[in-house]
Scaffold this motif. Structure first.
Motif, PDB file in Angstrom:
ATOM      1  N   LYS A  22       6.178 -11.704   6.563  1.00  0.00           N
ATOM      2  CA  LYS A  22       5.035 -10.919   7.048  1.00  0.00           C
ATOM      3  C   LYS A  22       4.126 -10.559   5.889  1.00  0.00           C
ATOM      4  CE  LYS A  22       5.544  -6.311   7.675  1.00  0.00           C
ATOM      5  NZ  LYS A  22       4.595  -5.448   6.975  1.00  0.00           N
ATOM      6  N   LEU A  26       0.112 -11.968   5.772  1.00  0.00           N
ATOM      7  CA  LEU A  26      -1.059 -11.087   5.924  1.00  0.00           C
ATOM      8  C   LEU A  26      -2.111 -11.357   4.842  1.00  0.00           C
ATOM      9  CD1 LEU A  26       0.808  -7.824   7.020  1.00  0.00           C
ATOM     10  CD2 LEU A  26      -0.574  -9.320   8.466  1.00  0.00           C
ATOM     11  N   ARG A 100      -2.702  -1.267   8.179  1.00  0.00           N
ATOM     12  CA  ARG A 100      -3.148  -0.901   6.837  1.00  0.00           C
ATOM     13  C   ARG A 100      -3.508  -2.125   5.992  1.00  0.00           C
ATOM     14  NH1 ARG A 100      -2.843   2.722   4.104  1.00  0.00           N
ATOM     15  NH2 ARG A 100      -2.322   1.431   2.334  1.00  0.00           N
ATOM     16  N   ALA A 101      -2.808  -3.202   6.215  1.00  0.00           N
ATOM     17  CA  ALA A 101      -3.059  -4.393   5.375  1.00  0.00           C
ATOM     18  C   ALA A 101      -4.461  -4.936   5.592  1.00  0.00           C
ATOM     19  CB  ALA A 101      -2.023  -5.463   5.691  1.00  0.00           C
ATOM     20  N   ILE A 126       5.050   6.786   5.771  1.00  0.00           N
ATOM     21  CA  ILE A 126       5.801   6.789   4.496  1.00  0.00           C
ATOM     22  C   ILE A 126       4.999   7.364   3.340  1.00  0.00           C
ATOM     23  CG2 ILE A 126       7.292   4.890   5.198  1.00  0.00           C
ATOM     24  CD1 ILE A 126       5.684   2.998   3.558  1.00  0.00           C
ATOM     25  N   ASP A 132      -7.157   3.821  -4.286  1.00  0.00           N
ATOM     26  CA  ASP A 132      -7.974   4.015  -5.494  1.00  0.00           C
ATOM     27  C   ASP A 132      -7.815   2.880  -6.502  1.00  0.00           C
ATOM     28  OD1 ASP A 132      -5.311   5.203  -5.546  1.00  0.00           O
ATOM     29  OD2 ASP A 132      -5.761   5.803  -7.592  1.00  0.00           O
ATOM     30  N   VAL A 172       0.961  -3.809  -5.155  1.00  0.00           N
ATOM     31  CA  VAL A 172       0.983  -5.151  -4.547  1.00  0.00           C
ATOM     32  C   VAL A 172      -0.381  -5.459  -3.933  1.00  0.00           C
ATOM     33  CG1 VAL A 172       1.995  -6.530  -2.683  1.00  0.00           C
ATOM     34  CG2 VAL A 172       3.459  -5.102  -4.116  1.00  0.00           C
ATOM     35  N   GLY A 173      -0.879  -4.565  -3.093  1.00  0.00           N
ATOM     36  CA  GLY A 173      -2.135  -4.823  -2.380  1.00  0.00           C
ATOM     37  C   GLY A 173      -3.323  -4.925  -3.312  1.00  0.00           C
ATOM     38  N   GLU A 197       5.613  -9.286  -7.110  1.00  0.00           N
ATOM     39  CA  GLU A 197       6.296  -9.684  -5.867  1.00  0.00           C
ATOM     40  C   GLU A 197       6.084 -11.163  -5.553  1.00  0.00           C
ATOM     41  OE1 GLU A 197       7.106  -5.484  -5.664  1.00  0.00           O
ATOM     42  OE2 GLU A 197       5.593  -6.729  -6.582  1.00  0.00           O
ATOM     43  N   ASP A 315      11.370  -1.789   0.544  1.00  0.00           N
ATOM     44  CA  ASP A 315      11.414  -2.171   1.966  1.00  0.00           C
ATOM     45  C   ASP A 315      12.829  -2.414   2.460  1.00  0.00           C
ATOM     46  OD1 ASP A 315       8.310  -4.096   1.940  1.00  0.00           O
ATOM     47  OD2 ASP A 315       8.725  -1.959   1.927  1.00  0.00           O
ATOM     48  N   PHE A 338       7.443   5.153  -2.756  1.00  0.00           N
ATOM     49  CA  PHE A 338       6.670   5.957  -1.792  1.00  0.00           C
ATOM     50  C   PHE A 338       7.199   7.388  -1.763  1.00  0.00           C
ATOM     51  CE2 PHE A 338       3.898   2.881  -0.118  1.00  0.00           C
ATOM     52  CZ  PHE A 338       4.572   1.680  -0.061  1.00  0.00           C
ATOM     53  N   ARG A 341       9.628   8.304   2.104  1.00  0.00           N
ATOM     54  CA  ARG A 341      10.259   7.167   2.782  1.00  0.00           C
ATOM     55  C   ARG A 341      11.720   7.473   3.136  1.00  0.00           C
ATOM     56  NH1 ARG A 341       8.960   0.752   1.743  1.00  0.00           N
ATOM     57  NH2 ARG A 341       8.968   0.334   3.999  1.00  0.00           N
TER      58      ARG A 341
HETATM   59  C1  EPZ Z   1       2.973  -3.587   0.075  1.00  0.00           C
HETATM   60  O1  EPZ Z   1       2.267  -2.414   0.437  1.00  0.00           O
HETATM   61  C2  EPZ Z   1       3.816  -3.952   1.300  1.00  0.00           C
HETATM   62  N1  EPZ Z   1       2.918  -4.222   2.438  1.00  0.00           N
HETATM   63  C3  EPZ Z   1       4.752  -2.801   1.640  1.00  0.00           C
HETATM   64  O2  EPZ Z   1       5.557  -3.204   2.746  1.00  0.00           O
HETATM   65  C4  EPZ Z   1       5.659  -2.548   0.431  1.00  0.00           C
HETATM   66  O3  EPZ Z   1       6.513  -1.467   0.705  1.00  0.00           O
HETATM   67  C5  EPZ Z   1       4.784  -2.250  -0.800  1.00  0.00           C
HETATM   68  O4  EPZ Z   1       3.864  -3.334  -1.025  1.00  0.00           O
HETATM   69  C6  EPZ Z   1       5.619  -2.058  -2.059  1.00  0.00           C
HETATM   70  O5  EPZ Z   1       6.371  -3.212  -2.304  1.00  0.00           O
HETATM   71  C7  EPZ Z   1       2.317  -5.433   2.518  1.00  0.00           C
HETATM   72  O6  EPZ Z   1       2.493  -6.289   1.666  1.00  0.00           O
HETATM   73  C8  EPZ Z   1       1.437  -5.664   3.730  1.00  0.00           C
HETATM   74  P1  EPZ Z   1       1.507  -0.805  -3.152  1.00  0.00           P
HETATM   75  P2  EPZ Z   1       1.076  -1.853  -0.534  1.00  0.00           P
HETATM   76  O7  EPZ Z   1       0.026  -0.866  -3.257  1.00  0.00           O
HETATM   77  O8  EPZ Z   1       0.371  -3.009  -1.140  1.00  0.00           O
HETATM   78  C9  EPZ Z   1       0.576   3.654  -4.478  1.00  0.00           C
HETATM   79  C10 EPZ Z   1       6.564  -3.011   4.855  1.00  0.00           C
HETATM   80  O9  EPZ Z   1       7.437  -2.257   5.293  1.00  0.00           O
HETATM   81  N2  EPZ Z   1      -0.824   3.194  -4.520  1.00  0.00           N
HETATM   82  O10 EPZ Z   1       2.348  -1.675  -4.035  1.00  0.00           O
HETATM   83  O11 EPZ Z   1       0.305  -0.866   0.242  1.00  0.00           O
HETATM   84  C11 EPZ Z   1       1.133   3.634  -3.046  1.00  0.00           C
HETATM   85  O12 EPZ Z   1       0.809   4.826  -2.364  1.00  0.00           O
HETATM   86  C12 EPZ Z   1       5.459  -2.458   3.966  1.00  0.00           C
HETATM   87  O13 EPZ Z   1       6.508  -4.251   5.077  1.00  0.00           O
HETATM   88  C13 EPZ Z   1      -1.795   4.039  -5.054  1.00  0.00           C
HETATM   89  O14 EPZ Z   1      -1.501   5.159  -5.488  1.00  0.00           O
HETATM   90  O15 EPZ Z   1       1.938  -1.108  -1.643  1.00  0.00           O
HETATM   91  C14 EPZ Z   1       2.612   3.501  -3.282  1.00  0.00           C
HETATM   92  O16 EPZ Z   1       3.147   4.773  -3.585  1.00  0.00           O
HETATM   93  C15 EPZ Z   1       5.568  -0.961   3.789  1.00  0.00           C
HETATM   94  N3  EPZ Z   1      -3.088   3.625  -5.104  1.00  0.00           N
HETATM   95  C16 EPZ Z   1       2.686   2.609  -4.534  1.00  0.00           C
HETATM   96  O17 EPZ Z   1       1.409   2.709  -5.167  1.00  0.00           O
HETATM   97  C17 EPZ Z   1      -3.466   2.377  -4.653  1.00  0.00           C
HETATM   98  O18 EPZ Z   1      -4.661   2.028  -4.736  1.00  0.00           O
HETATM   99  C18 EPZ Z   1       2.935   1.138  -4.225  1.00  0.00           C
HETATM  100  O19 EPZ Z   1       1.955   0.735  -3.279  1.00  0.00           O
HETATM  101  C19 EPZ Z   1      -2.472   1.526  -4.115  1.00  0.00           C
HETATM  102  C20 EPZ Z   1      -1.158   1.949  -4.065  1.00  0.00           C
END
Ligand code: EPZ
Length: 428
Positions: A22, A26, A100-101, A126, A132, A172-173, A197, A315, A338, A341
């Motif tokens: 998934k 996405l 969200r994605a 979560i 940002d 990641v995003g 990742e 996850d 997170f 969570r």
């Molecule tokens: C991706 O989310 C995954 N989703 C999440 O899977 C996964 O848990 C996460 O990466 C961590 O591995 C997809 O790939 C669609 P992050 P993402 O940006 O990209 C903070 C699932 O269950 N942060 O790596 O949103 C954020 O709040 C989902 O399949 C900022 O502060 O995760 C978090 O605490 C849940 N500012 C941490 O960084 C930002 O601009 C990691 O978030 C971006 C993130």
């Protein structure tokens, strides 16, 4: 709203085929906005999140066609996406809040169209989930970004220009958004402290097949040499490492013997190591893994801390906790990614688990047995941890709000029933 009714106590035994990831599918789908040519994605899982993102892409002018199971025994579905031109730069709140994605359309819209108006995704169960890191890095590529009325309004009237970006924190995003934006930026972009990742390496492989020039994806420093246009491609989505880990933990929890096929076991080495420490026999082959545990020998409690890849994935934290609930001894589980969570904890405790929370750490003391109960799913991975608990609990467990599950697990009740689980879906 559907619910799942389960009778626990059956060790899982048999084979589970793993679907496409998934969290790879996405971002790969949003990459289709970068070109006017068809992007073909294979092994796409049949999930609610995929359907929602397809709706979002349609808003921007994408034409999508979905074929059943691919030719030649290909599992999953074949998704073809063509965006002749971006007809609308707005990603609306009513869709983004469901998915969200959708924030991953920001980079491609900016790069291809020079403008994007994407609703702020808002928080979820979560955590606050800010964006940002995405916005600051896109500004370094020359975008001007304002926030108004709950929307991100981003413009790049003169196009995007490469930059040397060092992420203050791993995301990641944000890494994915910047990979896609930088692919069409003028000049070279360096992304430091990038997420590692496997889904990012998969996105980079697809972008390179589309004509991008990306090196180092999967490491903490990625270099992108921008190009003026990208073409279509034909790409197979990597197997879902989180689905793999979920079913591996379900097999271990039930004292079963399950082979997971069509996967890449090396992508969850961090879990394999912990399961082996806990006394589970894990045999890894090139594209499959076998997980078995003697039902008369409980797992040992082992400590775990979630970390960015290649550390233990956040996850899989909830699923691991469900496994530890009936282990021998105790397990200290720390969630570092997170801030909220542990929504599965009160529900697991309703089933008899002994868990104490101290901030981002949960102390799980193994109990002899869990007892079935009506429980509530709150987010995708919390829901599946309740399924694992329901598989091992004595008596009946009823899981409500399973729409959370359908976002991330393809045909979960079929895959588990095929291995002997007593689980059925009821329409409420
Ligand atoms: C991706 O989310 C995954 N989703 C999440 O899977 C996964 O848990 C996460 O990466 C961590 O591995 C997809 O790939 C669609 P992050 P993402 O940006 O990209 C903070 C699932 O269950 N942060 O790596 O949103 C954020 O709040 C989902 O399949 C900022 O502060 O995760 C978090 O605490 C849940 N500012 C941490 O960084 C930002 O601009 C990691 O978030 C971006 C993130």
């Amino acid at each position: 709203m559907d619910k799942l009714i389960m009778q626990g106590g059956q060790p899982l035994s048999g084979t589970i085929p793993i679907s496409g990831a998934k969290n790879a599918a996405l971002p790969l789908m949003t990459a289709s906005l970068l070109t006017s040519e068809p992007l073909i994605l294979r092994h796409v899982p049949h999930l609610a999140d995929i359907t929602t993102l397809a709706e979002v892409l349609g808003e921007h002018g994408a034409e999508l066609s979905l074929h059943g199971h691919g030719e030649g025994g290909e599992t999953g579905r074949v998704l073809s996406i063509t965006t002749p031109r971006i007809t609308n730069a707005v990603a609306p709140y009513e869709l983004v809040r469901k998915m969200r994605a959708s924030i991953l359309v920001l980079g491609p819209l900016l790069a291809r169209h020079g403008e994007a108006k994407v609703s702020l995704p808002g928080g979820c169960a979560i955590g606050t989930r800010p964006v940002d890191l995405h916005l600051k890095a896109l500004e370094q590529l020359g975008a001007t970004i304002t926030l108004e009325g709950g929307y991100i309004h981003a413009r790049a009237d003169n196009g995007l220009r490469g930059a040397h970006i060092r992420f203050p924190a791993i995301s990641v995003g944000a890494t994915e958004n910047l990979l896609m934006a930088a692919s069409l930026a003028e000049g070279e972009t360096i992304l430091e402290n990038a997420a590692r990742e496997p889904e990012i390496a998969d996105l980079a492989a697809c972008l390179n097949a589309m004509g991008a020039d990306i090196r180092g994806a999967g490491s903490e420093t990625i270099t992108v040499s921008g190009t003026t246009r990208l073409r279509g491609a034909d790409h197979r989505v990597i197997p879902d490492r989180i689905e793999t880990g979920t079913y591996a933990l379900a097999a271990a929890a039930t004292g079963g013997d399950v082979t997971l096929t069509g996967t890449r076991p090396e992508l969850i080495d961090s879990l394999t190591e912990l399961m082996q420490q806990a006394g589970v026999a894990v045999t890894v082959e090139k594209d499959s893994m076998r997980v078995c545990r003697d039902p008369d020998r409980p797992m040992e409690g082992v400590d775990m801390m979630t970390q960015p890849y290649p550390g233990f994935p956040t996850d899989l934290q909830a699923q691991f906790m469900a496994c530890m609930a009936t282990a021998q001894g105790a397990a200290m589980i720390s969630e570092t990614i997170f801030e909220n969570r542990f929504m599965h904890v009160p529900e697991l405790m309703r089933m008899g688990a002994n868990i104490n929370l101290h901030g981002g750490t949960a102390l799980v003391r193994g109990v002899k047995q869990l007892t079935g109960a009506p429980v509530m799913a709150t987010d995708l991975r919390a829901s599946v941890s309740l399924v694992i608990a329901g598989l091992i609990a004595k008596g009946e467990t009823e899981i409500n709000r399973v729409y959370h599950l359908d976002r991330g697990y393809e045909r979960i009740e079929d895959k588990l029933s095929a291995c002997g689980a007593s689980i059925r879906r009821e329409r409420v």
